[in-house]
Design an enzyme around this catalytic site. Structure first.
Site: not given
Ligand code: GLA
Length: 534
Positions: A217-218, A291, A293, A332-333, A349, A353
């Site tokens: 992830d990030d 992913k 985001d 979900g926007q 999504r 979160d």
């Molecule tokens: C958002 C996403 C999370 C994660 C963080 C990472 O909040 O919804 O799932 O990926 O960013 O910064």
């Protein structure tokens, strides 16, 4: 220069002879001149730069224009870009505030600033949300220095492509299964932890149970592109290609994360204006999942631009010729379930979160019912990653999490430390009977078919999900605080049990149905999950 003149009259008592009463005397001192410091001119482009442990630099730009006492301008922090809407001066210096409104929510960002030599010292004032201890929200001190005008400006807006349906990439005919770093590791994910998760998944039975993606992830990104505009990694990920090779050698796939905006949610580099280039880089590294985001894109684009920006990356991934699962993340926007598939999304999504609590998990999971019509093979609703094993819920609650996500045909992305889970958590994550429901080839999402007459947060619910070859899954949930016996009348649920095998998927045994009735004993926050037919 401003000058203030203070004049005061003081009444004092003169000390007289012991036996006589002192007569009051009024003294008017000479006027005192108090100098108020000159108001300095803070106009300019100021940068505060601090290094993160991963070698990236956190940059905040204060672009200020001062006219008389008024300060205008912008504040460009790693994850936000705001316009100053209020300014004032006090004895210590100046205060600038940005007020932004989102519907009825007002967000105030306030910095107190002062000039110290040729530095601008800016203190971010943080107010704890209601009920939270203020101690956790101490002021943040930034020291900024002058940089040339224009540095740190937002990138020029890119032209949005005309909308068209992105061709289906043909992958993810069943929901993705794997692991994602965010829920457990957040910004601490690195090359070593990703390798360790791949080792664990390949050796602890998860791979055999169907888990395949190891998703970073990030916070893997560098903070500057290279001279050719290619995305770079930070110190935590010295060689992404070598990491992908490692993961592939274990029979697994590697996923990565980016944003349609200039920066990600954690303030790292996003793909804005570099969509095709980044997609090519991912393909060259051997990436199998993206992913994507939204967060940082909102600095430049309204939500209405999401479909076009997601389409850009959908096309770019397809053009690489590599199978890269495309996972949309924009919470979900804009009813994403209505257009996620069209922009090439294999999943989207549907919520903000998830957190590792019963309230968060059950609140998200049980409200997914209405989205069922949008799930289909290759394109699934994603109520967010699993929290199973992260410690905030009981094993019973985690069983509900696994069951509900499987009824929802949701991606199953474990979010725990795969090296250290308990046998109970391992059994939950690798329950093949339940996984088979999630992965059913029909790809139809389950729905709530009955709920008890209680308030939503404590009621009993029965969900059903049609499966391939005429089989069905039936899940009986108890959101209440006491255990409950729930009578399941298959006839009323529209599930034909005549001559069919009915199996309890957590007890791993056949159950006896009398006529069309079965009484499920469901613990508080628990589930009884059944499969009718093979
Ligand atoms: C958002 C996403 C999370 C994660 C963080 C990472 O909040 O919804 O799932 O990926 O960013 O910064």
């Amino acid at each position: 220069m401003n000058r203030a003149v203070a004049a005061l009259a003081i009444t004092i008592s003169a000390v007289g002879a012991a036996c006589s009463r002192p007569a009051p005397v009024t003294v008017t001192p000479a006027p005192t001149v108090v100098a108020v410091p000159a108001r300095p001119n803070v106009s300019g482009n100021w940068l505060s730069a601090t290094e993160n442990p991963d070698g990236t630099v956190r940059r905040t730009y204060f672009t200020l224009t001062q006219e008389g006492a008024e300060i205008r301008g912008t504040i460009h922090a790693p994850t936000s870009f705001v316009t100053i809407t209020e300014s004032a001066w006090d004895s210590a210096g100046f205060i600038v505030t940005s007020v932004t409104r989102n519907g009825t929510n007002e967000r105030r960002l306030t910095y107190a600033g002062r000039l110290v030599g040729d530095e601008l010292h800016m203190t971010l004032r943080r107010r704890a949300p209601q009920g939270a201890p203020q101690g956790n929200f101490r002021p943040v001190e930034l020291v900024a220095r002058r940089v040339p005008a224009g540095e740190g400006a937002l990138p020029a807006k890119i032209a949005l492509p005309a909308r068209h349906p992105v061709k289906d990439n043909g992958i993810a005919r069943t929901p993705a299964m794997g692991w994602n770093s965010w829920n457990k590791f957040a910004g601490r994910v690195d090359d070593a932890s990703v390798r360790a998760m791949a080792d664990a998944m390949a050796s602890n039975g998860m791979k055999e149970a169907g888990y395949v993606y190891i998703n970073i992830d990030d916070t893997w990104e560098g903070d500057q592109r290279d001279a050719q505009g290619n995305i770079t990694t930070n110190k935590k990920f010295p060689d992404m290609k070598a990491l992908a090779d490692y993961v592939h050698a274990k029979g697994l796939k590697l996923g990565i994360y980016s944003s349609p905006g200039p920066v990600t949610c954690a303030g790292y580099l996003g793909s804005y204006g570099h969509e095709a280039q980044d997609a090519k880089t991912y393909a060259a590294w051997g990436i199998d999942y993206l992913k994507y985001d939204w967060c940082g894109a909102s600095m430049l684009h309204p939500t209405e631009d999401e479909p076009a920006l997601y389409q850009l990356m959908g096309d770019a991934l397809l053009a690489t010729g590599r199978d890269i699962l495309y996972s949309l993340c924009q919470y979900g926007q804009l009813d994403v379930w209505k257009w996620g598939a069209e922009v090439g999304g294999n999943s989207w999504r549907t919520t903000g979160d998830i957190r590792d609590t019963w309230q968060s998990m059950s609140g998200i999971g049980f409200r997914q019912d209405v989205l069922a019509p949008y799930a289909k093979p290759g394109h699934f609703n994603d109520p967010d990653m699993l929290e199973i094993g992260n410690g905030g819920m009981t094993d019973t609650e985690y069983r509900t999490h696994m069951s509900l996500w499987s009824m929802l045909a949701s991606p199953l992305l474990a979010g725990n430390d795969l090296r250290t889970m308990t046998p109970a958590i391992h059994d939950i994550l690798t329950n093949r009977d339940v996984i088979a429901i999630d992965q059913d080839s029909l790809g139809v999402q389950g729905t709530r078919v009955w709920a008890s007459d209680d308030s939503a947060a404590v009621r009993k619910e029965i969900w059903t999900r049609p499966l391939a070859k005429g089989a069905s899954a039936v899940a009986v949930f108890n959101r209440g605080t006491d255990s409950a016996d729930v009578v399941v009348d298959f006839a009323k649920l529209g599930v034909d049990v005549r001559g069919r095998r009915v199996r309890d998927l957590w007890e791993h045994r056949a159950v006896r149905v009398s006529g069309t009735l079965y009484v499920a004993h469901v613990p508080s926050h628990g589930v009884v999950m059944l499969r009718v037919g093979r």
